[in-house]
Design a protein around this motif. Structure first.
Motif, PDB file in Angstrom:
ATOM      1  N   THR A 163       0.799  -1.188  -0.107  1.00  0.00           N
ATOM      2  CA  THR A 163      -0.119  -0.071  -0.007  1.00  0.00           C
ATOM      3  C   THR A 163       0.808   1.167   0.015  1.00  0.00           C
ATOM      4  O   THR A 163       0.175   2.373  -0.258  1.00  0.00           O
ATOM      5  CB  THR A 163      -1.019   0.186   1.164  1.00  0.00           C
ATOM      6  N   GLY A 164       2.167   1.150   0.241  1.00  0.00           N
ATOM      7  CA  GLY A 164       3.028   2.297   0.586  1.00  0.00           C
ATOM      8  C   GLY A 164       3.357   2.458   1.834  1.00  0.00           C
ATOM      9  O   GLY A 164       4.185   3.518   2.226  1.00  0.00           O
ATOM     10  N   ALA A 165       2.762   1.650   2.788  1.00  0.00           N
ATOM     11  CA  ALA A 165       3.097   2.032   4.331  1.00  0.00           C
ATOM     12  C   ALA A 165       4.654   1.580   4.530  1.00  0.00           C
ATOM     13  O   ALA A 165       4.886   2.086   5.566  1.00  0.00           O
ATOM     14  CB  ALA A 165       2.111   1.129   5.183  1.00  0.00           C
ATOM     15  N   ASN A 166       5.053   1.005   3.678  1.00  0.00           N
ATOM     16  CA  ASN A 166       6.575   0.320   3.740  1.00  0.00           C
ATOM     17  C   ASN A 166       7.412   1.440   3.731  1.00  0.00           C
ATOM     18  O   ASN A 166       8.537   1.718   4.498  1.00  0.00           O
ATOM     19  CB  ASN A 166       6.737  -0.572   2.830  1.00  0.00           C
ATOM     20  N   LEU A 167       6.989   2.523   3.040  1.00  0.00           N
ATOM     21  CA  LEU A 167       7.869   3.794   2.943  1.00  0.00           C
ATOM     22  C   LEU A 167       7.720   4.897   4.078  1.00  0.00           C
ATOM     23  O   LEU A 167       8.399   5.897   4.149  1.00  0.00           O
ATOM     24  CB  LEU A 167       7.624   4.617   1.631  1.00  0.00           C
ATOM     25  N   GLN A 168       6.616   4.452   5.022  1.00  0.00           N
ATOM     26  CA  GLN A 168       6.309   5.247   6.101  1.00  0.00           C
ATOM     27  C   GLN A 168       6.965   4.864   7.357  1.00  0.00           C
ATOM     28  O   GLN A 168       6.923   5.295   8.600  1.00  0.00           O
ATOM     29  CB  GLN A 168       4.851   5.406   6.194  1.00  0.00           C
ATOM     30  N   VAL A 169       7.489   3.606   7.256  1.00  0.00           N
ATOM     31  CA  VAL A 169       7.989   2.919   8.750  1.00  0.00           C
ATOM     32  C   VAL A 169       9.094   4.032   9.176  1.00  0.00           C
ATOM     33  O   VAL A 169      10.257   3.921   8.489  1.00  0.00           O
ATOM     34  CB  VAL A 169       8.527   1.438   8.444  1.00  0.00           C
ATOM     35  N   PRO A 170       8.841   4.120  10.326  1.00  0.00           N
ATOM     36  CA  PRO A 170      10.099   5.221  11.077  1.00  0.00           C
ATOM     37  C   PRO A 170      11.312   4.496  11.648  1.00  0.00           C
ATOM     38  O   PRO A 170      11.539   4.453  12.780  1.00  0.00           O
ATOM     39  CB  PRO A 170       9.405   5.993  12.015  1.00  0.00           C
ATOM     40  N   ALA A 171      11.700   3.610  10.686  1.00  0.00           N
ATOM     41  CA  ALA A 171      12.934   2.848  11.205  1.00  0.00           C
ATOM     42  C   ALA A 171      13.976   2.834  10.133  1.00  0.00           C
ATOM     43  O   ALA A 171      13.658   2.867   8.822  1.00  0.00           O
ATOM     44  CB  ALA A 171      12.523   1.282  11.673  1.00  0.00           C
ATOM     45  N   THR A 172      15.343   2.248  10.315  1.00  0.00           N
ATOM     46  CA  THR A 172      16.114   2.075   9.274  1.00  0.00           C
ATOM     47  C   THR A 172      15.870   0.573   8.851  1.00  0.00           C
ATOM     48  O   THR A 172      16.153  -0.270   9.709  1.00  0.00           O
ATOM     49  CB  THR A 172      17.548   2.367   9.855  1.00  0.00           C
ATOM     50  N   ILE A 173      15.747   0.191   7.733  1.00  0.00           N
ATOM     51  CA  ILE A 173      15.319  -1.144   7.135  1.00  0.00           C
ATOM     52  C   ILE A 173      16.580  -1.854   6.488  1.00  0.00           C
ATOM     53  O   ILE A 173      17.167  -1.073   5.477  1.00  0.00           O
ATOM     54  CB  ILE A 173      14.327  -1.176   6.313  1.00  0.00           C
ATOM     55  N   VAL A 174      16.891  -2.971   6.927  1.00  0.00           N
ATOM     56  CA  VAL A 174      18.350  -3.471   6.209  1.00  0.00           C
ATOM     57  C   VAL A 174      17.892  -4.953   6.006  1.00  0.00           C
ATOM     58  O   VAL A 174      17.565  -5.520   6.659  1.00  0.00           O
ATOM     59  CB  VAL A 174      19.749  -3.540   7.299  1.00  0.00           C
ATOM     60  N   LEU A 175      18.063  -5.085   4.431  1.00  0.00           N
ATOM     61  CA  LEU A 175      17.752  -6.485   3.829  1.00  0.00           C
ATOM     62  C   LEU A 175      19.069  -7.198   3.475  1.00  0.00           C
ATOM     63  O   LEU A 175      19.890  -6.740   2.971  1.00  0.00           O
ATOM     64  CB  LEU A 175      16.754  -6.307   2.643  1.00  0.00           C
ATOM     65  N   THR A 176      19.272  -8.413   3.845  1.00  0.00           N
ATOM     66  CA  THR A 176      20.248  -9.295   3.355  1.00  0.00           C
ATOM     67  C   THR A 176      19.772  -9.964   2.015  1.00  0.00           C
ATOM     68  O   THR A 176      18.818 -10.560   1.913  1.00  0.00           O
ATOM     69  CB  THR A 176      20.760 -10.380   4.372  1.00  0.00           C
TER      70      THR A 176
END
Length: 343
Positions: free
Chosen positions: A136-149
């Motif tokens: 939905t676009g909520a992923n871009l609003q998460v107030p955290a640093t996201i790191v993917l392996t």
């Protein structure tokens, strides 16, 4: 403290680092919850990681298990033919079942009836929530640093790297959360969605839900467990859906030293390009709405001695211009420093 006491079902695979990876992951990160391992191909009295190996469900009862965990990840995620009898035996000894394969035990009417009769639960770890949808676009609003392996191939340690980096970050009192995206990660963390069992259109939506929940669980730094590989001719679709749905700010590139082609895929050979090309590929494939940057390289050097491992790490740093290390062998500090420095 968990009340779970696992009997890990690893029939024929307890010594296999690939197909026995669920067992090995739970042994490493939930060792205190493991009562015994069942594998009739091993000798009586054997141990694995200090855990007794038993020959039958009856033999395991002296160690007081209350849950049987399917500890293998078979090709295609299906049960070997003789495993249904083993599952029935566990149920009849009143053990709950946690199953991470693609075949859902809770949808077998005979096993469901048997479980009801003995008062046990059948928990299919790969079964996705019923109400998943598109991102939905909520992923871009998460107030955290996201790191993917991300990785050069399957089964090279993407989950292990994420867990090790989370462990290091939490040791520094950082509000860090491991985000599980596969059956083994779910068994370790106790929550998550196995994205490889989700309808293709909804993989990004599942990944979005996971990073939102990771923040709700208190994470200001989220380590998303990677799946598959963009290079893999079989599993790349899952990899890309997870990548775009989790919208990472940063990537940690995982690679097994000495592996030069994709394993377990037909129609090959499928060569693995140099690390520098993999860095460029993964950065180029990020969403325009959030460009991700590879900030470090995590090497799996299990096939090398210490000297060769350090040489491989130095070579990776020279080739990519990025910090590199083997988090399992030499610690996670350098890679966590790189993430924090870019955050």
């Amino acid at each position: 403290m968990s009340d779970t006491r696992y009997l890990i079902l690893a029939e024929g695979f307890s010594g296999d680092p690939h197909y026995g990876k669920t067992m090995r992951g739970v042994l490493r990160y939930r060792r205190d919850d493991v009562a015994a391992i069942l594998d009739t191909t091993r000798s009586a009295g054997d141990t694995e990681g200090g855990v007794p190996v038993v020959q039958s469900v009856v033999d395991s009862l002296r160690y007081d298990p209350n849950t049987a965990l399917v500890g293998v990840a078979t090709q295609g995620g299906r049960f070997p033919p003789d495993w249904i009898d083993l599952i029935r035996d566990c149920i009849e000894h009143r053990l709950d079942i946690e199953n991470g394969l693609h075949v859902f035990l809770s949808e077998d009417p005979n096993l469901e009836e048997l479980a009801h009769r003995y008062g046990v639960e059948l928990r299919d770890l790969r079964k996705p929530p019923p109400e998943l949808s598109t991102a939905t676009g909520a992923n871009l609003q998460v107030p955290a640093t996201i790191v993917l392996t991300v990785g050069s191939d399957c089964a090279i340690g993407k989950m292990t790297v994420a867990l090790e980096l989370d462990r290091e970050a939490r040791s520094r009192d950082i509000r860090s959360v491991f985000v599980p995206t596969g059956q083994t990660g779910i068994a370790i963390a106790g929550w998550g969605i196995s994205v490889d069992a989700v309808v293709a259109d909804f993989i990004a939506g599942a990944a979005e839900r996971l990073v939102v929940e990771g923040h709700e669980r208190g994470g200001e730094l989220l380590w998303v467990e990677g799946q598959g590989s963009l290079l893999h001719p079989v599993y790349s679709g899952v990899t890309l859906g997870l990548y775009h749905g989790s919208t990472p700010h940063q990537l940690v590139l995982c690679h097994e030293s000495g592996r030069d082609e994709i394993e377990g895929a037909g129609g090959g050979p499928h060569p693995i390009p140099p690390l520098s090309e993999l860095v460029a590929l993964h950065e180029r494939m990020s969403l325009p709405a959030r460009r991700a940057e590879v900030v470090a390289v995590a090497l799996n050097t299990r096939r090398l001695d210490d000297e060769a491992a350090r040489e491989a790490i130095s070579a990776a740093e020279a080739e990519t211009g990025l910090p590199a290390d083997d988090p399992v062998r030499f610690g996670s500090g350098k890679i966590v420093d790189a993430v924090i420095g870019k955050g």
